[in-house]
Design a protein around this motif. Structure first.
Motif, PDB file in Angstrom:
ATOM      1  N   ASP A 416       0.880  -1.173   0.000  1.00 43.95           N
ATOM      2  CA  ASP A 416       0.000   0.000   0.000  1.00 43.95           C
ATOM      3  C   ASP A 416       0.911   1.215   0.000  1.00 43.95           C
ATOM      4  O   ASP A 416       1.570   1.511   0.997  1.00 43.95           O
ATOM      5  CB  ASP A 416      -0.894  -0.051   1.249  1.00 43.95           C
ATOM      6  CG  ASP A 416      -1.690   1.228   1.462  1.00 43.95           C
ATOM      7  OD1 ASP A 416      -1.696   2.104   0.570  1.00 43.95           O
ATOM      8  OD2 ASP A 416      -2.323   1.350   2.541  1.00 43.95           O
ATOM      9  N   THR A 417       0.967   1.904  -1.133  1.00 51.15           N
ATOM     10  CA  THR A 417       1.982   2.930  -1.349  1.00 51.15           C
ATOM     11  C   THR A 417       1.402   4.327  -1.255  1.00 51.15           C
ATOM     12  O   THR A 417       0.515   4.687  -2.021  1.00 51.15           O
ATOM     13  CB  THR A 417       2.613   2.754  -2.742  1.00 51.15           C
ATOM     14  OG1 THR A 417       1.576   2.909  -3.734  1.00 51.15           O
ATOM     15  CG2 THR A 417       3.233   1.365  -2.902  1.00 51.15           C
ATOM     16  N   GLN A 420       2.363  11.255  -3.813  1.00 48.48           N
ATOM     17  CA  GLN A 420       1.570  12.315  -4.452  1.00 48.48           C
ATOM     18  C   GLN A 420       2.209  12.737  -5.775  1.00 48.48           C
ATOM     19  O   GLN A 420       3.386  12.451  -6.009  1.00 48.48           O
ATOM     20  CB  GLN A 420       1.570  13.580  -3.582  1.00 48.48           C
ATOM     21  CG  GLN A 420       1.166  13.397  -2.162  1.00 48.48           C
ATOM     22  CD  GLN A 420       1.209  14.714  -1.414  1.00 48.48           C
ATOM     23  OE1 GLN A 420       2.272  15.322  -1.281  1.00 48.48           O
ATOM     24  NE2 GLN A 420       0.067  15.167  -0.935  1.00 48.48           N
ATOM     25  N   THR A 421       1.447  13.467  -6.572  1.00 44.73           N
ATOM     26  CA  THR A 421       2.001  14.064  -7.788  1.00 44.73           C
ATOM     27  C   THR A 421       3.284  14.824  -7.433  1.00 44.73           C
ATOM     28  O   THR A 421       4.288  14.745  -8.142  1.00 44.73           O
ATOM     29  CB  THR A 421       0.971  15.046  -8.390  1.00 44.73           C
ATOM     30  OG1 THR A 421      -0.254  14.340  -8.610  1.00 44.73           O
ATOM     31  CG2 THR A 421       1.464  15.633  -9.692  1.00 44.73           C
ATOM     32  N   ARG A 520      -6.988  13.723   2.807  1.00 39.49           N
ATOM     33  CA  ARG A 520      -6.727  15.154   2.661  1.00 39.49           C
ATOM     34  C   ARG A 520      -7.376  15.933   3.785  1.00 39.49           C
ATOM     35  O   ARG A 520      -8.484  15.640   4.205  1.00 39.49           O
ATOM     36  CB  ARG A 520      -7.287  15.664   1.328  1.00 39.49           C
ATOM     37  CG  ARG A 520      -6.801  14.933   0.113  1.00 39.49           C
ATOM     38  CD  ARG A 520      -5.407  15.207  -0.277  1.00 39.49           C
ATOM     39  NE  ARG A 520      -5.108  16.611  -0.460  1.00 39.49           N
ATOM     40  CZ  ARG A 520      -3.991  17.053  -1.066  1.00 39.49           C
ATOM     41  NH1 ARG A 520      -3.112  16.191  -1.559  1.00 39.49           N
ATOM     42  NH2 ARG A 520      -3.755  18.332  -1.186  1.00 39.49           N
ATOM     43  N   ASN A 526     -10.691  13.571  -2.971  1.00 38.43           N
ATOM     44  CA  ASN A 526     -10.038  12.450  -3.644  1.00 38.43           C
ATOM     45  C   ASN A 526     -11.136  11.540  -4.194  1.00 38.43           C
ATOM     46  O   ASN A 526     -11.711  10.729  -3.500  1.00 38.43           O
ATOM     47  CB  ASN A 526      -9.142  11.711  -2.649  1.00 38.43           C
ATOM     48  CG  ASN A 526      -8.268  10.672  -3.328  1.00 38.43           C
ATOM     49  OD1 ASN A 526      -8.668  10.088  -4.325  1.00 38.43           O
ATOM     50  ND2 ASN A 526      -7.101  10.432  -2.789  1.00 38.43           N
ATOM     51  N   ARG A 531      -7.500  13.689  -7.816  1.00 43.88           N
ATOM     52  CA  ARG A 531      -7.597  14.882  -7.016  1.00 43.88           C
ATOM     53  C   ARG A 531      -8.415  15.965  -7.701  1.00 43.88           C
ATOM     54  O   ARG A 531      -8.115  16.344  -8.820  1.00 43.88           O
ATOM     55  CB  ARG A 531      -6.187  15.407  -6.823  1.00 43.88           C
ATOM     56  CG  ARG A 531      -5.890  15.686  -5.387  1.00 43.88           C
ATOM     57  CD  ARG A 531      -4.806  16.668  -5.341  1.00 43.88           C
ATOM     58  NE  ARG A 531      -3.528  16.019  -5.242  1.00 43.88           N
ATOM     59  CZ  ARG A 531      -2.408  16.728  -5.161  1.00 43.88           C
ATOM     60  NH1 ARG A 531      -2.445  18.024  -5.170  1.00 43.88           N
ATOM     61  NH2 ARG A 531      -1.271  16.093  -5.056  1.00 43.88           N
TER      62      ARG A 531
END
Ligand code: WT7
Length: 651
Positions: A416-417, A420-421, A520, A526, A531
């Motif tokens: 489970d990673t 973010q951008t 968030r 989300n 996003r």
């Protein structure tokens, strides 16, 4: 959004299987060593990774130059991303990889293409020459607005070959959204296609490009890939077909020798206020980060067939469909369409047929599959799978367990990673051969990444209390800025605490120092792992002539994680009702794209506001989630009474 109480009740622990650890790229021992080095001296750790995993034309002089909040990694180093993803796999002792599959692609109608490393190299060189022929120079931006076809990966790699930063705009965005992004980046060339296939039918893309280009004077050329073969209008002097340009192109193109900090790409993402932000990533640090994490976390082996289901239009696709995977010389599988066409078992059928070994998807997809029923995956042989991944939003323990049981047959580790951008690559994650997992927890920071939980004042929050996730040291894949807006960069990410990165996520740690990300904490929703800023949707809605005011909030949704609820006040004389709701949805689709369409629209004759005039968002969130009872259910809802009761609370 999961609360701490319920997460604390999750006590199941899954240890890495011995057989997995034994063969893992990073086993317990290496992971412990790397963790120690990364804790003590992250720069030394990342320098080691950069040397081991990336090929450089010239070495760097300084690993990190940190003038907060501006970082430069591998200063003075020279390299090329397309060289790392292609050339180095087909030269010298790696020459045998020339005929290994780099990309296996399947279209939704069932057609497929395999590009070996040798073939991909050739196509990329040719298209790089096409770009040069169109006058694209090093540093000039190219916009990509494409479906999931191999040409998208070819175009990306061709851009990196000549040092032209790409800006990929997800094909689900509207012409308006595309135009804003083209203009903000000042793109000279747009690459698109006639369309693609989705849900059993062709869709068009080119008309949106035509619309976007009216009002985007920076665009000189449009290159169009023929995918659907549907009738497509071409503007003389501006538009050219991909296949025609490629016909005459030379397959010789030397990779540009680029500075480690040369801009690699811009990717737009939503924020709390105003227009989307162009997140800027550069060459050496980004490549080091994604190549290292892909190798360690997905345990990529020469024999793997790796499938990440994300669209390349999002960061997940950039980092873990294309760059991180090809840089490792692995085989990446790409699929064009939806998971449910022609039947609800399409994904499982493909995993079986292609013998996919590593599968990386989003919790929203997993929840959809749960709802569709176990019989669909159970009909197929999924025994080729050896590792599963999750990304994009918190995964609820139930979905994690289902993934583990039904897809992984209790044999496959789940990673489970969290990232973010802006982070470029994975930041918090289990290492499949080394870290015990708990359903719903991202476990620990990747070696060399320094993460913690802070309060508003920057004080560390003790477990198991909730607080704000914080990254306390620069890392190689970090964004280098917001395109054209250093002030916003500083304010958005670096103003909460001194020299500490603020990702805008709530989180807590448990007794074993595992991270549990709670989502968030800003006005960003989300939706299915994508996003969307509330403000963006609000301004799209109020741009409709019949709307006086609008407020948008998210509410929990079983499948998409969050669903968009819009509270809309019509202009006087305009009737509230389904006709107006329809118009509002169309407006949002036109301005942003179908992904931002509100699931629910509620009409009100006034939005609840505090005395100082602020919209009472918390109240609206509670109403949307059904936590606040509304007495009056006539067409126009009246929140004024609730607002009065809550006023002091919100101020
Ligand atoms: C936001 C970033 C990273 C690629 C996809 C999304 C949420 C992402 C997780 C996870 C809990 C997650 C966060 C983050 N998020 N992965 N494993 N567990 N939350 O990229 O559009 O930049 O969104 O997605 O809230 O801030 P993005």
């Amino acid at each position: 959004m999961p609360d701490i109480e319920s997460l604390l009740k999750e006590t199941r622990v899954f240890k890495p299987a011995k057989e997995f650890s034994r063969q893992a790229n990073w086993n317990k021992k290496t992971t412990a060593e790397y963790r120690k080095l990364g804790d003590k001296n992250p720069e030394r750790f990342w320098a080691k990774m950069a040397k081991e995993n990336v090929s450089w034309f010239a070495p760097w002089k300084k690993t990190l130059q940190w003038k907060p909040p501006f970082a430069k990694w591998f200063v003075g180093g020279k390299l090329n991303v397309s060289y790392n993803c292609l050339d180095r796999h087909i030269e010298g002792e790696n020459a045998w990889r020339r005929n290994k599959a780099a990309i296996i692609w399947e279209g939704e109608p069932g057609d497929s293409r395999t590009l070996t490393y040798g073939e991909l190299h050739r196509e990329v060189c040719k298209f790089a020459n096409v770009l040069k022929g169109l006058g694209v120079k090093k540093g000039e931006r190219v916009a990509l607005y494409m479906p999931m076809v191999p040409e998208l990966a070819i175009a990306m790699l061709a851009c990196t070959r000549i040092g032209a930063p790409h800006s990929i705009v997800f094909g689900g965005f509207s012409a308006e959204a595309l135009r804003d992004r083209i203009n903000d980046a000042g793109a000279k060339v747009v690459i698109t296609s006639d369309g693609g296939f989705r849900r059993g039918a062709p869709f068009e893309l080119k008309p949106a490009v035509d619309e976007a280009c009216e009002g985007a004077d920076c665009v000189d050329h449009v290159v169009v890939v023929k995918r659907t073969g549907e009738e497509t209008a071409m503007k003389a002097g501006r538009d050219q077909w991909w296949h025609e340009l490629m016909e005459g192109a030379s397959a010789n193109c030397k990779p540009a020798r680029l500075d480690a900090e040369h801009p690699l790409f811009i990717l737009y993402t939503s924020g709390t206020t105003g227009s989307p932000k162009g997140i800027l990533h550069t060459t050496g640090g980004y490549l080091t980060h994604v190549t290292t994490t892909a190798k360690a976390i997905f345990d990529l082996k020469e024999t793997d067939t790796y499938w990440c289901t994300a669209d390349i239009g999002w960061i997940t696709g950039h980092s873990y469909v294309v760059y991180g995977i090809l840089a490792n010389g692995a085989t990446t599988f790409m699929y064009e369409g939806v998971p449910t066409h022609p039947g609800p078992d399409r994904f499982w059928e493909m995993i079986d047929r292609w013998k996919v070994t590593i599968f990386y998807t989003a919790p929203t997809a997993i929840r959809t599959f749960i709802r569709l029923g176990d019989e669909h995956p159970k009909r197929h042989d999924l025994s080729s799978l050896r590792l599963l991944g999750s990304v994009g939003e918190p995964i609820n323990p139930e979905a994690w367990m289902w993934y583990h049981r039904v897809i992984g047959n209790k044999r496959c580790p789940i990673v489970d990673t969290w990232w973010q951008t802006e982070t470029g690559g994975i930041m918090i994650t289990p290492l499949p051969g080394a870290v015990d997992t708990k359903p719903g927890s991202g476990t620990l920071a990747f070696p060399g990444i320094h993460a913690t939980i802070l309060d508003e004042e920057g004080k560390e929050v003790a477990a198991p209390n909730g607080g704000l996730l914080a990254i306390t040291r620069p890392w190689p894949g970090m964004l280098r800025g917001i395109w054209g807006d250093p002030k916003r960069y500083r304010e958005t990410y670096w103003s909460k605490w001194k020299d500490i990165y603020f990702p805008s996520d709530g989180a807590h740690k448990d007794k074993s120092s595992y991270f549990w990300i709670m989502g968030r904490i800003d006005d960003v929703m989300n939706i299915s792992g994508h996003r969307i800023g509330t403000m963006e949707v609000e301004s799209a809605i109020v741009s409709h002539a019949d709307v006086a005011e609008a407020a948008v909030v998210g509410r929990p949704d079983e499948i998409t994680g969050t669903a968009i609820v819009a509270f809309v006040t019509p202009k006087s004389g305009v009737d509230a009702g389904s006709a107006l709701a329809d118009k509002v949805r169309k407006q949002v689709t036109r301005e942003i794209g179908a992904i931002a369409k509100p699931k629910e629209i509620r009409f009100t004759d006034a939005l609840p506001k505090t005395r100082s005039g602020k919209i009472m968002r918390r109240l609206l969130r509670d109403i949307a989630a059904g936590k606040e009872g509304i007495g009056d259910t006539s067409t126009l809802e009246d929140f004024s009474v609730l607002a009065k009761i809550r006023e002091s609370d919100e101020d």
